[in-house]
Scaffold this motif. Structure first.
Motif, PDB file in Angstrom:
ATOM      1  N   TYR A  99       0.866  -1.317  -0.024  1.00 43.97           N
ATOM      2  CA  TYR A  99       0.071  -0.150  -0.025  1.00 43.97           C
ATOM      3  C   TYR A  99       0.828   1.202   0.102  1.00 43.97           C
ATOM      4  N   ASP A 127       1.816   3.488   1.710  1.00 49.38           N
ATOM      5  CA  ASP A 127       1.884   3.893   3.232  1.00 49.38           C
ATOM      6  C   ASP A 127       2.942   4.434   3.917  1.00 49.38           C
ATOM      7  N   ARG A 128       4.142   4.652   3.228  1.00 51.45           N
ATOM      8  CA  ARG A 128       5.235   5.412   3.701  1.00 51.45           C
ATOM      9  C   ARG A 128       5.135   6.731   3.018  1.00 51.45           C
ATOM     10  N   PRO A 129       5.702   7.767   3.740  1.00 46.77           N
ATOM     11  CA  PRO A 129       5.701   9.367   3.068  1.00 46.77           C
ATOM     12  C   PRO A 129       6.117   9.402   1.492  1.00 46.77           C
ATOM     13  N   GLU A 186       5.991   7.045  -0.785  1.00 41.94           N
ATOM     14  CA  GLU A 186       5.068   6.465  -1.579  1.00 41.94           C
ATOM     15  C   GLU A 186       3.859   7.090  -1.568  1.00 41.94           C
ATOM     16  N   LYS A 187       3.356   8.029  -0.521  1.00 42.92           N
ATOM     17  CA  LYS A 187       2.213   8.764  -0.566  1.00 42.92           C
ATOM     18  C   LYS A 187       2.343   9.757  -1.604  1.00 42.92           C
ATOM     19  N   MET A 245       0.165  -1.832   8.001  1.00 46.68           N
ATOM     20  CA  MET A 245       0.069  -0.704   7.569  1.00 46.68           C
ATOM     21  C   MET A 245       0.644   0.439   8.663  1.00 46.68           C
ATOM     22  N   LEU A 246      -0.119   0.283   9.722  1.00 39.80           N
ATOM     23  CA  LEU A 246       0.191   1.091  10.840  1.00 39.80           C
ATOM     24  C   LEU A 246       1.614   0.915  11.382  1.00 39.80           C
ATOM     25  N   ALA A 255       4.005   0.151   9.524  1.00 35.15           N
ATOM     26  CA  ALA A 255       5.007   0.549   8.694  1.00 35.15           C
ATOM     27  C   ALA A 255       4.927   2.130   8.728  1.00 35.15           C
ATOM     28  N   SER A 256       3.765   2.863   9.054  1.00 37.60           N
ATOM     29  CA  SER A 256       3.919   4.151   9.203  1.00 37.60           C
ATOM     30  C   SER A 256       4.311   4.714  10.350  1.00 37.60           C
ATOM     31  N   TYR A 257       4.003   4.043  11.559  1.00 35.49           N
ATOM     32  CA  TYR A 257       4.561   4.515  12.922  1.00 35.49           C
ATOM     33  C   TYR A 257       5.569   3.896  13.631  1.00 35.49           C
ATOM     34  N   ASP A 303      -6.887   1.407  16.104  1.00 40.93           N
ATOM     35  CA  ASP A 303      -5.747   1.384  15.710  1.00 40.93           C
ATOM     36  C   ASP A 303      -4.592   0.904  16.374  1.00 40.93           C
TER      37      ASP A 303
END
Ligand code: HEC
Length: 504
Positions: free
Chosen positions: A261, A263-265, A267-268, A408-409, A411-413, A471
């Motif tokens: 997805y 989900d990283r800066p 990538e976004k 996903m979370l 990976a982001s946090y 979450d």
């Protein structure tokens, strides 16, 4: 027991006549060796044929034999009832090395054609992939016709071939380990291609004059159409994010810019500019997905309308339940983990039996493999009861939707500090894989995640109280079950309770 079974069957057949052929499992000469017990169905697990060398593709043929490639260059057909094998062809120009060799194959359902994909080393030492069409006779394959030759490499050569419901040939190619290939519409690598049975471009292809169907793929290892014509591909991620993709014509899947997805800066940011199709499911840590098939038979009701997917690294059969419209994933159950080693491909018979191919003689066998009679083709077929057979260990039921969100979370946090593999950085960020803090008391763990650490020297763990209960439950459940961790998941209610205790 093993040797007397066929004789016993023969006697039964002689005395019972046609009853033998009507039974659901008695018509096989290979006895079940173990049992896999589902909710209401018991599956007998038997070996159809053994002593193979990496059966890379297994394909149920229109002649009711299982056709299979072996990585070194052999194409055979085996009678599923008896295990009797006929070598149909040996292709000497196949170049086998590591993941290279004779790979995907498909049999056309209505025309006498067999399509095979393999790597070849040219005289000038360049590696190419070839898609070759053979014409099938009862005993051999003849009249090779080269449909396509395209760049290969020492890795990422794909590939699977399958026949679409409209009779067209679909070929998935790897990116040949050259990342810019995948998005590039001018390159044949990192693509799904669509062609007529003679290799020509169909008049209704989306890009006039081009074989291109979809792009932005890294290394597809499984292709399957569902009963209503949806087209799925399993794909190997890099260090993270293996994918299951629903393939659309002209679809862009964004490798190497987006893994899984967005989900990283980075990538976004990329996804803001370039439209891409995210996977219907993705796996971190990676499991190395391989062959997939849609299961629609009622013979194993628990698995009806699932995508069956075998995995190499994770050495398991995954039953991925689809929604009614066959375009999204409801959940996933994992079977046979580690029991037969790496699994490379599978096929389903018209009567609903499932056949799996092991891959323990490839370049990367797991610990304890290959075993003496590897590789094998194994059958899963319902039996009335397990009787005295050894029963295989229970499966793991994954709450897929929540785990996918948890990954996903994470990976982001979390992964910037604790790293995608949960190993952290020694001296700075503790490892979460095999950490007793992670797998131990859930209440204490939730307090830590909510409040962070109060240490006033060195690196600190930030508090995550700002995240919604749902979450936090997802990400904590994820770390408790990821890598080698095997602790229970936690619920949003658990989080709410701990939040109150913490006075938040
Ligand atoms: C900015 C870096 C950073 C981020 C981001 C971070 N952590 Fe941590 N984490 C740490 C540090 C540093 C420690 C050690 C704290 C201590 O020893 O007091 C730690 C400790 C932990 C521990 C205890 C492990 C043990 O064995 O002691 C867990 C569990 C944990 N973090 C989970 C998470 C989760 C889940 C996330 C994401 C929601 C996350 N962390 C995000 C830095 C981070």
């Amino acid at each position: 027991m093993k040797t007397s079974w066929p004789i016993l069957l023969l006697l039964l057949c002689l005395t019972a006549g046609s009853a033998c052929r009507q039974g659901t499992h008695t018509s096989f000469s290979q006895p079940p060796e173990s049992a896999l017990v589902l909710d209401s169905t018991t599956l007998g697990v038997s070996t159809v044929i053994q002593d193979l060398n990496v059966p890379w593709e297994i394909y149920w043929g229109p002649d009711d034999r299982i056709w299979f490639t072996e990585q070194s260059g052999t194409i055979s057909a085996v009678m599923p009832e008896t295990g009797e094998r006929k070598v149909m062809l040996v292709i000497p120009e196949v170049y086998r090395q590591r993941s290279l060799g004779l790979l995907g194959m498909a049999l056309h359902p209505t025309e006498p054609y067999v399509f095979v994909d393999y790597t070849h080393l040219k005289k000038n030492s360049t590696i190419v992939s070839k898609l070759v069409r053979y014409t099938r006779t009862k005993d051999t394959l003849k009249d090779p016709l080269l449909l396509l030759e395209f760049p290969g490499n020492t890795g990422h050569n794909g590939s699977r071939v399958t026949i679409a419901p409209d009779g067209k040939v679909m070929l998935a190619t790897g990116d040949a380990a050259r990342y810019p290939n995948a998005p590039d519409t001018a390159s044949l690598n990192g693509k799904i291609l669509r062609m007529n049975t003679d290799g020509s471009v169909p008049a209704d292809n989306p890009y006039p004059g081009k074989l291109l169907w979809s792009r932005g793929h890294r290394n597809i290892q499984g292709l399957a159409f569902t009963s209503n014509g949806h087209f799925f591909a399993s794909e190997h991620g890099d260090a993270t994010d293996d994918e299951l993709n629903l393939i659309r014509q002209t679809g862009y899947y964004a490798w190497p810019h987006i893994e899984g997805y967005a989900d990283r800066p980075k990538e976004k940011a990329y996804a803001d500019t370039f439209a891409f199709i995210p996977p219907v499911f993705s796996w971190t840590p990676t499991i190395a997905p391989a062959g997939i098939d849609h299961y629609l038979s009622g013979k194993i009701p628990e698995w009806r309308n699932s995508l069956l997917m075998v995995t190499l690294k994770n050495a398991s059969l995954r039953v991925i339940r689809l929604n009614e419209t066959q375009d999204s994933v409801l959940g996933e159950t994992v079977y046979l983990s580690g029991i037969f080693g790496r699994l490379r491909d599978l096929c389903v018979s018209p009567s609903g039996d499932i056949y799996l191919a092991t891959s323990n003689r490839d370049w990367n066998p797991g610990k304890g493999f290959p075993k003496e009679h590897d590789d094998k083709i194994i059958r899963l077929s319902p039996i009335p009861s397990a009787g005295n057979l050894p029963v295989l260990p229970q499966s793991a039921n994954l709450n897929t939707a929540s785990l996918a969100k948890g990954a996903m979370l994470y990976a982001s946090y979390c992964e910037a500090c604790h790293k995608p593999d949960g190993r952290g950085i020694k001296g700075s960020f503790p490892k979460l894989d095999k950490s007793p803090v992670v797998t131990g008391d859930a209440a204490a763990l939730l307090q830590l995640i909510l409040k962070g650490s109060k240490k006033n020297t060195g690196e600190q763990m930030p508090g995550f109280a700002f995240m919604p209960d749902e979450d936090i439950a997802s990400v904590v459940s994820y770390i408790r079950g990821a890598w080698y961790n095997q602790a229970d998941s936690v619920s949003a209610t658990d989080v709410q309770k701990e939040r109150k205790k913490a006075g938040q």
